[in-house]
Design an enzyme around this catalytic site. Sequence first.
Site, PDB file in Angstrom:
ATOM      1  N   ASP A 101      -1.879  -6.044  14.205  1.00  0.00           N
ATOM      2  CA  ASP A 101      -1.474  -6.345  12.834  1.00  0.00           C
ATOM      3  C   ASP A 101       0.051  -6.195  12.760  1.00  0.00           C
ATOM      4  O   ASP A 101       0.674  -5.627  13.663  1.00  0.00           O
ATOM      5  CB  ASP A 101      -2.176  -5.355  11.896  1.00  0.00           C
ATOM      6  CG  ASP A 101      -1.850  -5.623  10.440  1.00  0.00           C
ATOM      7  OD1 ASP A 101      -1.690  -6.795  10.074  1.00  0.00           O
ATOM      8  OD2 ASP A 101      -1.734  -4.646   9.681  1.00  0.00           O
ATOM      9  N   THR A 106       2.067  -5.377   9.434  1.00  0.00           N
ATOM     10  CA  THR A 106       2.477  -4.341   8.485  1.00  0.00           C
ATOM     11  C   THR A 106       1.837  -2.999   8.823  1.00  0.00           C
ATOM     12  O   THR A 106       0.620  -2.886   8.927  1.00  0.00           O
ATOM     13  CB  THR A 106       2.102  -4.745   7.043  1.00  0.00           C
ATOM     14  OG1 THR A 106       2.653  -6.028   6.785  1.00  0.00           O
ATOM     15  CG2 THR A 106       2.653  -3.742   6.047  1.00  0.00           C
ATOM     16  N   ASP A 119      -4.344  -0.831  10.987  1.00  0.00           N
ATOM     17  CA  ASP A 119      -4.361   0.401  10.193  1.00  0.00           C
ATOM     18  C   ASP A 119      -5.037   0.268   8.840  1.00  0.00           C
ATOM     19  O   ASP A 119      -5.180   1.254   8.120  1.00  0.00           O
ATOM     20  CB  ASP A 119      -2.917   0.899   9.981  1.00  0.00           C
ATOM     21  CG  ASP A 119      -2.115  -0.043   9.089  1.00  0.00           C
ATOM     22  OD1 ASP A 119      -2.500  -1.233   8.976  1.00  0.00           O
ATOM     23  OD2 ASP A 119      -1.117   0.405   8.509  1.00  0.00           O
TER      24      ASP A 119
END
Length: 704
Positions: free
Chosen positions: A392, A394, A592
């Site tokens: 990912d 961000t 996350d």
Amino acid sequence: MIYTCPMHPEIEQDHQGDCPKCGMTLEPKTVGAGDEEEQKEVRLLSRKFWIALVLTSPVLIIAMGHAIPGLHIDSIIPKQIGKWFEFALTTPVVLWAGGFFFTRAWRSILNRSLNMFTLIAVGVGAAYFYSVVAVIAPGIFPTSFRRHGEVDLYFEAAAVITTLVLLGQLLEAKARSRTGQAIKALLGLAAKTAHRIRDGQEEDIPVDEIQKGDVLRVRPGEKVPIDGVITEGKSNIDESMITGEPMPVSKGPGEKVVGATVNQTGSFVMRAERIGSETLLAQIVQMVAEAQRSQAPIQKLADTVSGYFVPAVIGIAVITFVVWSIVGPAPAMAYALVNAVSVLIIACPCALGLATPMSIMVGVGRAAQAGVLIKNAEAIEIAEKITHVVTDKTGTLTAGRPEVVSQIGANGANERDLLQIAASVESQSEHPLARAIVNAAKKEGIELCGVTDFHSITGGGVRGKVDGKSVLVGKEKFLSESKIMIPEDLKKEAKRLQEKAQTTVWASVNGNAIGVLGIADPIKETTRQAIRQLHAMGLKVIMCTGDNWRTAKSVAHELGIDDFTAEVNPRDKIDVVRKLRSQGAIVAMAGDGINDAPALAAANLGIAMGTGTDVAIESAGITLVKGDLMGIVKAIHLSRAVMRNIRQNLFFAFIYNALGVPIAAGVFYPFFGLLLSPMIAGAAMSFSSVSVIANALRLRSVRL
């Protein structure tokens, strides 16, 4: 309390005992609960070993004294008396100190799960009971058993083998104790007391008495007592115990703190949010303990081999006895017995059984110290084979803290006006980009205006009225669909910002666009280094983000990422992972957020950032406490080191048996006159276990 086997985690029972499969002592599953029992086992084995050593030494001297130059043992102790001395001294060694060998061997037969104790008990038992009969009733033995009219005794072999196996068991118990040092060190980090504030009064209480919502004061130099959030004050906190990084982190009101980290400079007041088993430290300890008990797929190979190996060894021992009794030199039966016992002892598969669990236990503990939490042993084995890392953007590649870095006004609005109007409306929103805009306004000292008729449009933006004027803030598409005219030159400026990896947020007042804000999520300091190292390890890195295509392209180009997909939803991320897997790639997915959880579960290996959500962490095989991409580098380095260590251990175990069994069986006797004494076989067997343990313990110092 539930007890389990460190080699066979599927074995569980509610009382102490031995594993019915391998015979090892069962350990409690509850973290830290077995420390006293562990030490008790070490003390008991230590006492048995030293007593056995003291009793075995004179037996060895009496039996082998004639081979020592200048020592005429027969003139000191006549043979007829010496053999009774040997009998008296060997009996407590074999039946008391080594008695549990026979107990475990009998259970292995009842459970039809032959193991190392089966071979030890048969070998030692044969040597001991043969010698006992030879002392008590020597007349029953025919000539083929006699040398110079006397029946040979093997008390020294039985005693020495028992003592050597006890030494191996003692070293093994101490080694298992050392593998738990990572957990003990983590448990020892926890604070013991806390300063609770109630009704303006401060009182010292044990950490166990803290309740959720309690207000606590933490002074400079003290440990943070529990997980919570700072309400007053600020400080620099040493979080190296959870992140492995030595640099202290600055914390202020509203920021979370973790129990057992060290407050360095300032004093602050915090509110307790997690207690007991909910704390990060408790979860880390539990995760490490469960991972240490888990079984790697490669262990199945060792278990399968052991399952066939023990019956095969017993068969080889029987064949050895028969062949030597028929074609061996006189006394044939004595040679047959000695060689059969040697085969049983040297082929003991304890090194084979220890090869994988020891490396896993040490490796998982070492990883925890470096801020890499491994859920199970299978994750270690998969991590070594990874070919592609899907990540990912961000919060993984970037810091996850968006900041306003560009402001372009239009239609008569200056940058300050643009920021004031946008921040006023966005102050009603909970979106991360909205918080970035509001924080930028506060930083500039801009006073926000009152907002009425506020509405949030999912996936588009927000609208409201400021001083009676209709205001829209959001994506370009949101403004266009609301019939807002956007000047071409402003579109060009926005495109330029996007090419610099900035996310654009537009604002309009009464139907006229008044400007665009550029928001960037700064790339983490360690991301570039991590990607370089992943490339150096032969891995491909693919970014998969919900951000716009231009921003994603800019970040991918800046970091040297191999490929990227942008503007994706959670289902798209799963498709990316599945597509790679269908092409034969072994995929690790790092993320996350809640939106990453499905892809984490779909990948061969899910890697969650510890800074992320609980559901992401639950879906992953590995959790990086710091939430840093360098943790992936550490995890893969460690997995390769552990798997290399396991293969070395298995090689030691297999090659040792491949060479040892033929020598013990006397295959080389016709050519070189080479035979192996049962005592030498026992020493070699113990050495093989010690070599495996020592090799596994090297992982404690592996550099990550």
